[in-house]
Design a protein around this motif. Structure first.
Motif, mmCIF file in Angstrom:
data_model
loop_
_atom_site.group_PDB
_atom_site.id
_atom_site.type_symbol
_atom_site.label_atom_id
_atom_site.label_comp_id
_atom_site.label_asym_id
_atom_site.label_seq_id
_atom_site.Cartn_x
_atom_site.Cartn_y
_atom_site.Cartn_z
ATOM 1 N N GLY A 56 -30.059 -4.144 6.648
ATOM 2 C CA GLY A 56 -32.251 -4.228 7.169
ATOM 3 C C GLY A 56 -32.853 -5.470 6.889
ATOM 4 O O GLY A 56 -32.274 -6.908 7.135
ATOM 5 N N THR A 57 -33.877 -5.407 7.623
ATOM 6 C CA THR A 57 -34.552 -6.816 7.233
ATOM 7 C C THR A 57 -35.861 -6.711 6.201
ATOM 8 O O THR A 57 -36.098 -5.432 5.758
ATOM 9 N N THR A 59 -38.415 -7.322 3.238
ATOM 10 C CA THR A 59 -39.927 -8.211 3.058
ATOM 11 C C THR A 59 -40.737 -8.486 1.741
ATOM 12 O O THR A 59 -40.576 -7.074 1.164
ATOM 13 N N ASN A 94 -36.917 -2.746 2.421
ATOM 14 C CA ASN A 94 -35.955 -2.981 3.688
ATOM 15 C C ASN A 94 -36.237 -2.288 4.898
ATOM 16 O O ASN A 94 -36.758 -0.718 4.351
ATOM 17 N N SER A 95 -36.027 -2.896 5.798
ATOM 18 C CA SER A 95 -37.058 -1.393 7.049
ATOM 19 C C SER A 95 -35.851 -1.849 8.309
ATOM 20 O O SER A 95 -35.067 -2.845 7.970
ATOM 21 N N ASP A 96 -35.298 -0.888 9.194
ATOM 22 C CA ASP A 96 -34.720 -0.672 10.449
ATOM 23 C C ASP A 96 -36.110 -0.512 10.972
ATOM 24 O O ASP A 96 -35.674 0.175 12.434
#
Length: 892
Positions: A56-57, A59, A94-96
């Motif tokens: 995922g993305t 940060t 981590n995020s989606d």
């Protein structure tokens, strides 16, 4: 309105239709850097790596101890210098979830928990500590008297404690070396003698910080994680009574390790500095007790017996100072008002006495009966000595054996006499060797003594008139197998007795030849090793043959003896063959290296080899380690590359040698064939460098294209314009360069425009052109023809909307303006001025937003945009006005 409700339903359907299952997970992060850092103005970057990537993305988020967000970081490393004291925690999220955000001050746990798809990594806590220096002072005097017997305690106050978890008192000498670690003031420094010292308070927050006596205070504070020294309080310690004496400095060049053997060992002592005041010589034992007060050097301490003593010179200006035998020298000097001891000269007095040895075995033995007769020797009186060794000498006293211990088997030594000794010694340099004169090396040792000897007579008990010969040669015994004779003449030191014959064996003792006599030429025997012997015998059955084992047939004879051998090493060296596929004529003035690689096609024979470069006269001008050879810097001329094989320890070619001469002079060396290189001046080397920057539709005014050398130093720069541009940097010398575009606008870089730096090389073979261009993608701005298609679509939509309106609503009688269509009574286009003005404002806002997006992405608004807006804007405005107008009429 129905239209608005329909749009909401459509939006909800789109979101729910394209939702996806969350497939990411948490990452694992780690660091090998120190996470306990000092806020001291010096950066402490912490590099954090992602060991397991969750997907995922990602940060980077830094929180406080309660996981409230302090900051977002673009990535590792993290530098928290200036953040003050405290604890912060590094996370990787981590995020989606496109809707996730991390506002400062928010709780990270809550944000992740509320997200539809987000995960936190493991945390890495960072402890930020602050230590500041304290300020100390004293009301007491900082200059004290150390010779008045009165203590002058110095009280020190901490005026400003600074910041730290721990602290300690430290006292240093004038060089900053720690000489004291007192628990607390007051400090009594009278016992430290004269000099200066400094009192400090050190603040620290470092478990590993442990100051020790002898440390450099400033260095260990600088090396600590977090420590600060206070200001120093410097104390001057003086002798306040009048004292004119100063310490002397003495030295000697005589041995200070002497043997107590009744032989004088005078030690002369001289002054490096005689000091000041009345002086006296003092000799003490190792405990500083005075043993003697001699008038002066040289000092003979042989009669003092074994032990250690120290020679001093004491200077004093104290009428009451009267050193006596038995006094403690250091104590009486310390008790005096004005007395000083020089440096000591330490003298070690060692004693060695001879041992007494004996044997109960026979001291006359038969050496020709094949029966060993071991002789056991006993040490009856060990004497005195730190070390000892067994020594066997021949009749002349020359050492012929250094056995580890009895019993001694001497049958193999042949006939003669020898003596067995025990030597006691206390001398690190005493190392008896085979061939030494035993009496001479014992006399030369600093302390050694030989025992009584046990003399052994070795007889031939059978009738044998032969005796062994002793042979020698002054000719070289290391010869080169090169077809050139190397005759070796051998002569007798002792011809022995009996019939004699010359024997040559290989290294294993096998007989290779039975020559009539010297000189011996062994060049034709090929490489290898052989031994020359002379055998004497009184045995009619003794008939040596080729292939016999020489030692075995002598041992089997009733009366035969081999002389000492002369070993001859026969070595072989042959020339190598070398070649190159590179050009052997080079240009030395074009600035381009032309390395010449040389291959050894046939290595020849030789234990060693080396590359040699000679000039046209054969003089060595280079000894390179290996190819490729770069000869451009040598200037014009000719030179030759050679490989030399050699097997000669003395062969050491040097710059300036004549290569052929030193090879001929070597015991065994051979030069390969030469590779001759011609070095010419070929004239200047240059090449024109041009450029072409294609940036269609992009204004590059303000950007520059720059020519640099291969180290990045600028050579020339040219401005660019609309759509880029092309030009030339003119002729440049051959070499390595790079080109770079600086100041490129976003309309160039966002479409994949190449800005460099681009490295290249010129070699004078033609013009070098470097082209740069953008790579247009799917984000191209529509052309004018494309705007025409968009306009046509808008017109069709408008026409369709009007037809729908005509079919469902009667516009006649409505108090609005209308736009008549000039034909025979078809229909009129509806028009409301108020609504049109509002739609025009709405269109204007959309145009401004579109232009802002274009500038943000491409850095400019282009002419096709302006033309398209001028055509499509009024039509889009009327369409919006018409849709709103019709919706309003339906509600009425």
């Amino acid at each position: 309105m129905k239209l608005t409700f329909s749009l909401i339903i459509l939006l909800f359907y789109s979101v729910t239709s394209f939702s996806q299952t969350c497939t990411i997970g948490p990452s694992t992060i780690s660091t090998t850097d120190e996470t306990r850092i000092c806020m001291d103005g010096i950066p402490d970057p912490i590099a954090v790596s992602i060991d397991v990537e969750g997907g995922g993305t990602g940060t980077w988020v830094v929180t406080g101890p309660s996981n409230n967000i302090l900051a977002l970081y673009p990535g590792s490393p993290f530098d928290f210098e200036g953040a003050g004291a405290g604890v912060c925690i590094i996370h990787y999220v981590n995020s989606d979830d496109p809707g996730i955000s991390f506002p400062s001050g928010s709780n990270l746990d809550a944000i992740v928990a509320a997200s539809s798809c987000a995960f936190m990594s493991n945390p890495i806590p960072v402890d930020r500590i602050v230590v500041t220096a304290a300020t100390i002072s004293t009301p007491d005097a900082t200059t004290i008297c150390v010779d008045d017997g009165v203590d002058e305690p110095i009280n020190v106050t901490i005026n400003n404690p600074g910041t730290a978890t721990d602290g300690a008192w430290v006292i240093t000498d004038a060089t900053g070396t720690i000489v004291g670690l007192p628990p607390a003031p007051p400090f009594v420094l009278d016992g430290a003698g004269t000099g200066t010292c400094s009192i400090w308070w050190v603040n620290y927050d470092d478990p590993a910080f442990t100051p020790m006596m002898g440390d450099d205070a400033a260095a260990i504070v600088a090396a600590a994680t977090c420590a600060e020294l206070s200001n120093p309080i410097t104390i001057t310690r003086n002798n306040c009574n009048a004292c004119t004496a100063t310490a002397a400095d003495i030295t000697t060049t005589d041995p200070t390790r002497i043997c107590v053997d009744g032989i004088p060992d005078p030690i002369n002592v001289t002054f490096n500095d005689a000091g000041m005041g009345t002086g006296a010589w003092v000799i003490t034992d190792a405990a500083n007790t005075i043993l003697g007060l001699p008038p002066g050097p040289p000092f003979d301490l042989d009669g003092a017996g074994p032990g250690q003593c120290l020679i001093w010179y004491v200077t004093f200006d104290d009428p009451a100072f009267t050193p006596m035998m038995g006094d403690d020298a250091a104590a009486i000097v310390a008790a005096s008002s004005c007395a000083f001891l020089s440096n000591p000269i330490t003298v070690d007095r060692i004693e060695v006495t001879a041992a007494t040895i004996s044997t109960t075995d026979a001291t006359t033995i038969c050496v020709d009966d094949g029966i060993d007769e071991p002789i056991d020797v006993t040490i009856d009186d060990a004497g005195i000595g730190a070390n000892g060794a067994w020594v066997i000498t021949d009749a002349t006293g020359t050492i012929v054996g250094l056995p580890p211990g009895p019993p001694f088997v001497l049958d193999g030594a042949g006939t003669g006499t020898c003596s067995i000794w025990w030597v006691n010694y206390d001398d690190p340099a005493f190392t008896p060797m085979m061939g030494d004169d035993a009496a001479a090396i014992v006399a030369a040792a600093s302390c050694a003594a030989l025992s009584n000897p046990i003399t052994i007579t070795r007889n031939n008990c059978n009738t044998c008139a032969a005796g062994p010969a002793d042979i020698t040669t002054s000719d070289p015994t290391r010869i080169c197998v090169d077809g050139v004779p190397d005759p070796i003449n051998v002569t007798f030191n002792d011809a022995g007795m009996g019939t004699g014959a010359w024997v040559i064996t290989d290294a294993t003792g096998t007989i290779l030849g039975l020559p009539p006599g010297p000189p011996f030429d062994l060049d034709g025997a090929g490489p290898g090793q052989c031994l020359i012997w002379y055998v004497t015998f009184d045995d009619p059955a003794f008939t040596p043959m080729m292939g016999d084992d020489a030692a075995a047939i002598v041992a089997a004879s009733s009366c035969a003896f081999l002389s000492n051998p002369i070993t001859v090493d026969r070595i072989e060296v042959t020339a190598a063959t070398i070649s190159t596929t590179d050009a052997t004529t080079i240009c030395v003035d074009d600035g381009i290296d032309e390395p010449i690689d040389v291959t050894i096609d046939d290595a020849g024979i030789g234990a060693n080899g080396a590359w040699v470069i000679t000039d046209a006269t054969g003089t060595i001008v280079g000894l390179p380690p290996g190819p490729p050879f770069v000869l451009d810097g040598a200037g014009t001329g000719t030179c030759s590359i050679w490989w030399v094989n050699y097997d000669d320890p003395a062969f050491t070619p040097m710059m300036g040698d004549d290569a052929a001469a030193i090879v001929a002079a070597a015991s065994c060396a051979a030069l390969s064939n030469p590779i001759t290189i011609t070095r010419n001046n070929c004239g200047p080397c240059d090449e024109e460098i041009t450029y072409d920057v294609a940036a269609n539709g992009c204004d590059m005014t303000g950007a520059m294209i720059e020519l640099q050398d291969d180290n990045g130093a600028p050579i020339d720069a040219m401005p660019l314009g609309v759509n880029g541009g092309m030009g030339t940097f003119g002729l440049q010398p051959c070499g390595n360069y790079q080109i770079i575009i600086t100041g490129a606008p976003i309309c160039y870089t966002n479409t994949g425009g190449d800005v460099g730096p681009r490295a290249f090389m010129t070699d004078g073979t033609g013009t070098n052109n470097e082209s740069f261009s953008s790579q247009p993608g799917t984000t191209d701005i529509p052309t004018l023809s494309e705007w025409g298609l968009i306009t046509l679509a808008l017109l069709l939509m408008a026409f369709g909307s009007v037809k729908m309106a005509v079919g469902n609503v009667a516009f006649a009688g409505i108090e609005n303006y209308s736009i008549p269509i000039p034909s025979k009574g078809s229909f009129k286009l509806p028009y409301d001025a108020v609504i049109f003005k509002r739609a025009l404002l709405f269109t204007g806002i959309f145009i401004i937003i579109g232009f802002a997006i274009s500038i943000a992405i491409y850095g400019a608004v282009f002419m096709p945009d302006i033309i398209g807006v001028m055509i499509a804007g009024p039509i889009f405005t009327y369409l919006v006005h018409l849709l709103y107008f019709l919706e309003s009429q339906k509600e009425k």
